[in-house]
Design an enzyme around this catalytic site. Structure first.
Site, short mmCIF file in Angstrom:
data_model
loop_
_atom_site.label_atom_id
_atom_site.label_comp_id
_atom_site.label_asym_id
_atom_site.label_seq_id
_atom_site.Cartn_x
_atom_site.Cartn_y
_atom_site.Cartn_z
N HIS A 80 75.02 -38.53 -42.40
CA HIS A 80 75.85 -39.50 -43.11
C HIS A 80 74.97 -40.68 -43.54
CE1 HIS A 80 78.82 -42.55 -43.98
NE2 HIS A 80 79.70 -41.56 -44.10
N GLU A 85 78.45 -37.64 -51.10
CA GLU A 85 79.00 -38.97 -50.89
C GLU A 85 78.09 -40.00 -51.54
OE1 GLU A 85 81.82 -39.18 -47.28
OE2 GLU A 85 79.81 -39.61 -46.60
P1 PGA Z 1 85.50 -44.10 -47.04
O1 PGA Z 1 84.32 -43.42 -46.20
O2 PGA Z 1 86.51 -43.03 -47.35
O3 PGA Z 1 86.03 -45.17 -46.17
O4 PGA Z 1 84.87 -44.63 -48.31
C1 PGA Z 1 83.89 -42.12 -46.51
C2 PGA Z 1 82.75 -41.71 -45.63
O5 PGA Z 1 81.85 -42.53 -45.37
O6 PGA Z 1 82.68 -40.54 -45.16
#
Ligand code: PGA
Length: 257
Positions: free
Chosen positions: A99, A169
């Site tokens: 992540h 992401e």
């Molecule tokens: P968020 O986070 O939906 O709060 O933007 C997503 C993530 O970091 O997996």
């Protein structure tokens, strides 16, 4: 690509104390028992402190649990870390790895993430491997290069389309309420799938690519309806049972099509 089941993964990050979290799980449980999920699968990735208690509440719901990280070693002198075997011991089936918050806050490199993923695969965990460019990288026109580099460096030989899910992401979309356009999401997801099929022999079959970054009940329909999107990795909107349930209902409808 087959869309069903759409994977809806909730990343609770460092949120959730015991009593309130059990309440969230109980609400989700009663929703699902009343209306079982058919076209989507829910994976909850709470803090490790909650896994045991939440595990007690999932039988009969089809909900799967996941960790938010694991160490690359099976056990040993690694104060504060958790191994893939420990997650498996808590009946986890998944683990989020790489992540951007761990890459930024803990200096995790793609090579380290690949080692962690290999260790997770040994424990039969499905890895949700996160990749994504920063805002500056996108502005400089480097988004695809960054994503490709991360992708190829992060996936270990043990990965295949069954034990690996990619989460795209964009770092600039996480926690910001900024979401890429549908065209941008589609373009990057297709690029990820094509890159994997071209460069990684074990990915002849399509791999599920989740979108993550400010996904919520308002934008879930548009994002999930895109062909190349296999589900969502959700932070904030997964903390409340009602918003998560709304998203699951959307996934149920989109997944049926
Ligand atoms: P968020 O986070 O939906 O709060 O933007 C997503 C993530 O970091 O997996």
């Amino acid at each position: 690509m087959s869309k069903t089941p759409l994977l809806i993964a909730g990343n609770w990050k460092m949120n959730g104390l015991l009593v309130e979290s059990i309440q969230v799980m109980k609400s989700l449980r009663s929703h699902i028992l009343r209306k079982p999920l058919r076209n989507s699968r829910l994976v909850l990735c709470p803090p490790a402190t909650l896994l045991r208690d939440l595990a007690e509440k999932i039988p009969g719901t089809g909900i799967r649990l996941g960790g938010q990280d694991c160490h690359q070693a099976k056990s040993g002198a690694h104060t504060g870390d958790i191994s893939a075997a420990m997650l498996r011991d808590m009946i986890c089936d998944y683990v989020i790895l790489g992540h951007s918050e761990r890459r930024a806050n803990h200096g995790e490199t793609s090579q380290l993430v690949a080692e962690k993923a290999a260790s997770a695969h040994k424990e039969k965990l499905t890895t949700i491997i996160c990749i994504g460019e920063t805002g500056a990288e996108r502005e400089q026109g480097k988004a695809k290069d960054v994503v490709k580099d991360q992708l190829l460096a992060t996936i270990p030989k043990s990965s295949n389309h069954k034990n690996t899910v990619i989460a795209y992401e964009p770092v600039w979309a996480i926690g910001t309420n900024k979401v890429p356009s549908e065209a941008e999401i589609k373009e990057m997801h297709q690029f990820i799938v094509q890159t994997m099929q071209k460069e990684l022999k074990q990915f002849e079959k399509d791999v599920a690519v989740l979108y993550g970054g400010s996904a919520n009940e308002k934008n879930a329909n548009k994002i999930l309806s895109l062909d190349a999107v296999g589900g969502l990795l959700i932070g904030r909107a997964s903390l409340e049972a009602e918003s998560l349930w709304e998203i699951l209902q959307i996934a149920e409808t989109v997944g049926k099509k």
